[in-house]
Design a protein around this motif. Sequence first.
Motif, PDB file in Angstrom:
ATOM      1  N   ASP A 199      75.734  23.455 -17.061  1.00  0.00           N
ATOM      2  CA  ASP A 199      76.394  24.882 -16.766  1.00  0.00           C
ATOM      3  C   ASP A 199      75.728  25.968 -17.404  1.00  0.00           C
ATOM      4  O   ASP A 199      75.280  27.071 -16.958  1.00  0.00           O
ATOM      5  N   ALA A 200      75.250  25.547 -18.835  1.00  0.00           N
ATOM      6  CA  ALA A 200      74.468  26.447 -19.720  1.00  0.00           C
ATOM      7  C   ALA A 200      73.289  27.065 -19.166  1.00  0.00           C
ATOM      8  O   ALA A 200      72.791  28.117 -19.309  1.00  0.00           O
ATOM      9  N   THR A 201      72.623  26.065 -18.350  1.00  0.00           N
ATOM     10  CA  THR A 201      71.306  26.327 -17.792  1.00  0.00           C
ATOM     11  C   THR A 201      71.368  26.682 -16.499  1.00  0.00           C
ATOM     12  O   THR A 201      70.324  26.968 -15.679  1.00  0.00           O
ATOM     13  N   ASP A 202      72.440  26.707 -15.997  1.00  0.00           N
ATOM     14  CA  ASP A 202      72.389  26.882 -14.185  1.00  0.00           C
ATOM     15  C   ASP A 202      71.673  25.755 -13.665  1.00  0.00           C
ATOM     16  O   ASP A 202      70.996  26.248 -12.622  1.00  0.00           O
ATOM     17  N   ASN A 203      71.640  24.624 -14.244  1.00  0.00           N
ATOM     18  CA  ASN A 203      70.989  23.421 -13.404  1.00  0.00           C
ATOM     19  C   ASN A 203      72.068  22.598 -12.753  1.00  0.00           C
ATOM     20  O   ASN A 203      72.763  21.722 -13.411  1.00  0.00           O
ATOM     21  N   ARG A 204      72.247  22.741 -11.542  1.00  0.00           N
ATOM     22  CA  ARG A 204      73.238  21.923 -10.817  1.00  0.00           C
ATOM     23  C   ARG A 204      73.029  20.537 -10.763  1.00  0.00           C
ATOM     24  O   ARG A 204      73.979  19.666 -10.522  1.00  0.00           O
ATOM     25  N   ASP A 205      71.723  20.180 -10.766  1.00  0.00           N
ATOM     26  CA  ASP A 205      71.497  18.781 -10.719  1.00  0.00           C
ATOM     27  C   ASP A 205      72.056  18.271 -11.987  1.00  0.00           C
ATOM     28  O   ASP A 205      72.431  16.910 -11.922  1.00  0.00           O
ATOM     29  N   LEU A 206      71.636  18.519 -13.189  1.00  0.00           N
ATOM     30  CA  LEU A 206      72.057  18.079 -14.179  1.00  0.00           C
ATOM     31  C   LEU A 206      73.440  18.034 -14.443  1.00  0.00           C
ATOM     32  O   LEU A 206      74.147  17.377 -15.044  1.00  0.00           O
ATOM     33  N   GLN A 207      74.311  19.070 -13.992  1.00  0.00           N
ATOM     34  CA  GLN A 207      75.599  19.415 -13.815  1.00  0.00           C
ATOM     35  C   GLN A 207      76.270  18.117 -13.208  1.00  0.00           C
ATOM     36  O   GLN A 207      77.214  17.544 -13.653  1.00  0.00           O
ATOM     37  N   ALA A 208      75.843  17.988 -12.114  1.00  0.00           N
ATOM     38  CA  ALA A 208      76.173  16.986 -11.054  1.00  0.00           C
ATOM     39  C   ALA A 208      76.136  15.544 -11.768  1.00  0.00           C
ATOM     40  O   ALA A 208      76.939  14.619 -11.468  1.00  0.00           O
ATOM     41  N   GLU A 209      74.813  15.171 -12.241  1.00  0.00           N
ATOM     42  CA  GLU A 209      74.624  14.085 -12.916  1.00  0.00           C
ATOM     43  C   GLU A 209      75.456  13.808 -13.894  1.00  0.00           C
ATOM     44  O   GLU A 209      76.137  12.553 -13.989  1.00  0.00           O
ATOM     45  N   GLY A 210      75.956  14.847 -14.659  1.00  0.00           N
ATOM     46  CA  GLY A 210      76.869  14.504 -15.766  1.00  0.00           C
ATOM     47  C   GLY A 210      78.307  14.239 -15.405  1.00  0.00           C
ATOM     48  O   GLY A 210      78.926  13.600 -15.917  1.00  0.00           O
ATOM     49  N   GLU A 211      78.715  15.106 -14.322  1.00  0.00           N
ATOM     50  CA  GLU A 211      79.894  14.587 -13.685  1.00  0.00           C
ATOM     51  C   GLU A 211      80.067  13.284 -13.106  1.00  0.00           C
ATOM     52  O   GLU A 211      80.960  12.655 -13.307  1.00  0.00           O
TER      53      GLU A 211
END
Length: 79
Positions: free
Chosen positions: A46-58
């Motif tokens: 979220d903080a870095t606007d990295n959607r792949d990392l966000q999705a991986e975390g979810e």
Amino acid sequence: MHAPRTDGHPEREDNRPAKEKPMGIGDKIKNAAEEAKGKMKEKTGDATDNRDLQAEGETEQSVAALKQAGEKAKDAFKK
């Protein structure tokens, strides 16, 4: 010393197959840590606007939550 099992199930110290071994506190801590790791990845994404990392975390959070739900269900049936 015991003879090796021939049914394909790994043995534990109590000679029950691994799938029958009760979940311990270590597994619960491991799942909670996995969920926390997923939350950190999601927030970093979220903080870095990295959607792949966000999705991986979810995804990691969801997997950990499913494991925890399975453990709770097993614990409920044991009582």
